[in-house]
Enzyme design. Structure first.
Site, PDB file in Angstrom:
ATOM      1  N   LYS A  86       0.927  -0.725  -0.125  1.00 44.07           N
ATOM      2  CA  LYS A  86      -0.255  -0.146  -0.326  1.00 44.07           C
ATOM      3  C   LYS A  86       0.841   1.528  -0.378  1.00 44.07           C
ATOM      4  CE  LYS A  86      -4.482   0.741   2.145  1.00 44.07           C
ATOM      5  NZ  LYS A  86      -5.217   1.517   1.205  1.00 44.07           N
TER       6      LYS A  86
HETATM    7  N1  PPE Z   1      -7.904  -1.605  -3.213  1.00 46.05           N
HETATM    8  C1  PPE Z   1      -7.637  -0.935  -2.922  1.00 46.05           C
HETATM    9  C2  PPE Z   1      -6.309  -0.144  -4.234  1.00 46.05           C
HETATM   10  C3  PPE Z   1      -7.778   0.383  -2.269  1.00 46.05           C
HETATM   11  O1  PPE Z   1      -7.376   1.460  -1.544  1.00 46.05           O
HETATM   12  C4  PPE Z   1      -8.108   0.037  -0.899  1.00 46.05           C
HETATM   13  C5  PPE Z   1      -8.358   0.187  -0.126  1.00 46.05           C
HETATM   14  C6  PPE Z   1      -8.949  -1.886  -0.834  1.00 46.05           C
HETATM   15  C7  PPE Z   1      -8.419  -2.291  -2.540  1.00 46.05           C
HETATM   16  C8  PPE Z   1      -9.675  -2.365   0.122  1.00 46.05           C
HETATM   17  O2  PPE Z   1      -8.187  -2.902   0.827  1.00 46.05           O
HETATM   18  P1  PPE Z   1      -8.830  -3.284   2.670  1.00 46.05           P
HETATM   19  O3  PPE Z   1      -9.345  -1.737   3.304  1.00 46.05           O
HETATM   20  O4  PPE Z   1      -7.741  -3.983   3.237  1.00 46.05           O
HETATM   21  O5  PPE Z   1     -10.438  -3.979   2.166  1.00 46.05           O
HETATM   22  N2  PPE Z   1      -8.132   1.520   0.650  1.00 46.05           N
HETATM   23  C9  PPE Z   1      -8.341   2.681   2.103  1.00 46.05           C
HETATM   24  C10 PPE Z   1      -8.379   4.125   0.828  1.00 46.05           C
HETATM   25  C11 PPE Z   1      -8.996   5.248   1.068  1.00 46.05           C
HETATM   26  C12 PPE Z   1      -8.516   6.197   0.508  1.00 46.05           C
HETATM   27  O6  PPE Z   1      -9.094   6.830   0.278  1.00 46.05           O
HETATM   28  O7  PPE Z   1      -7.128   7.121   1.745  1.00 46.05           O
HETATM   29  C13 PPE Z   1      -9.568   2.565   3.455  1.00 46.05           C
HETATM   30  O8  PPE Z   1     -10.471   1.999   2.388  1.00 46.05           O
HETATM   31  O9  PPE Z   1      -9.010   2.575   3.745  1.00 46.05           O
END
Ligand code: PPE
Length: 305
Positions: free
Chosen positions: A159
């Site tokens: 990330k």
């Molecule tokens: N894909 C991406 C690209 C992504 O950024 C997230 C989380 C996910 C999948 C889902 O991951 P998880 O949160 O582990 O289920 N995106 C984060 C950032 C949002 C933001 O705008 O800042 C979040 O949901 O916290």
């Protein structure tokens, strides 16, 4: 605008919100090498506060940093402790937690070997990411003209701060065209993920989501796969095309910020009946019951503050 809380944790200390500043030479500001997490804390049904899957998120933060060769100068335990403590100090019953590991000021240029590694943890109140109406009635997606990161271009399991420029381009394009969120395809044209969420489809009662390769394997995605299996639903981690998405009976997005958000339309095609389908609703309520501590089977996912 984010509503200010009292304290921010920076490099080992809690400091007042307004004092959490950085120098303009901060390496991450120039080149985007840094890693972060997003974690939610919920008020549980009994009035306590629990952080959802805290250790998994902190583990992923360290995994992201490992991939990017950033040595975090704190232990996993220490950072988990800070996540608990910041909620207490800020008096937040519910919050979104944002650990951020970044390279500080000093070194310029593309070899950041001697850059100081800095760590911040911020907590703020973040409501429904795609709007309360979106969470209830479903959102409208637009396929982005931008391709999602290829595994030979970016490290998708990390990330990483810089990975999000691609997300911003897609998100802004979708919003400016009047949609709620962008869905991105991989370089071969398969549906990969949304700007900040993983994507699920349901057809004939079977769930499908992109395999964990080449995307950010979401912790919410993993939670939904587990809940689905415990509810006796079949799921496949398999790539799918855009026409499969158009033909889905149901579709939804998962993410820490977005939680479980139904999709009601993609590129002007109605998905199913154009409202959250029965399986989406079932998984969404199962998810909210879990995060609010109402399901004894998943207490292991909750770290009570
Ligand atoms: N894909 C991406 C690209 C992504 O950024 C997230 C989380 C996910 C999948 C889902 O991951 P998880 O949160 O582990 O289920 N995106 C984060 C950032 C949002 C933001 O705008 O800042 C979040 O949901 O916290």
């Amino acid at each position: 605008m984010v509503e200010k809380a009292k304290w921010i944790w920076l490099d080992g200390n809690f400091i007042p919100w307004d004092e959490a500043r950085v120098h303009v030479l901060t390496h991450t500001l120039h080149y985007g090498l840094g890693v972060f997490e997003g974690i939610r804390a919920y008020e549980t049904a009994d009035g306590r506060t629990a952080i959802f899957r805290l250790s998994e998120h902190i583990r992923r933060l360290f995994d992201s940093a490992h991939i990017m060769q950033i040595a975090i100068p704190f232990s996993r335990n220490e950072l988990e402790g800070v996540c608990m403590e910041i909620l207490r100090l800020n008096g937040q019953k519910e919050a979104y937690l944002r650990p951020l590991v970044f390279l500080g000021a000093g070194v310029m240029g593309l070899n950041p070997a001697d850059s100081p590694v800095r760590v911040a943890i911020i907590s703020w109140l973040w409501g429904a990411y795609l709007g309360e109406e979106g969470l209830q009635r479903g959102v409208r997606l637009k396929t982005s003209a931008f391709t999602r990161h290829h595994v030979r271009v970016m490290m998708t399991m990390s990330k990483t701060v810089g990975n999000y420029v691609n997300s911003i381009l897609a998100k802004r394009e979708a919003i400016q065209a009047g949609y709620d969120e962008a869905v991105l395809l991989d370089n071969e044209g398969y549906v990969s993920e949304a700007s900040g969420e993983n994507v699920f489809i349901v057809r004939d009662g079977v769930l499908k989501t992109h395999p964990s390769t080449g995307i950010l394997p979401g912790i919410t995605r993993d939670s939904i796969l587990t809940l689905a299996s415990d509810l006796g639903l079949r799921s496949k981690e398999e790539r799918f095309t855009l026409d499969e998405l158009y033909l889905a009976d149901e579709a939804f997005l998962t993410g820490t910020a977005a939680e479980v958000t139904p999709v009601r339309e993609v590129d002007n095609r109605t998905i199913g009946l154009g409202r959250p389908g029965p399986i989406t609703q079932k998984l969404q309520s199962a998810f909210f019951a879990v995060v609010k501590g109402q399901d004894p089977r998943y207490q292991k996912w909750l770290a009570y503050v």
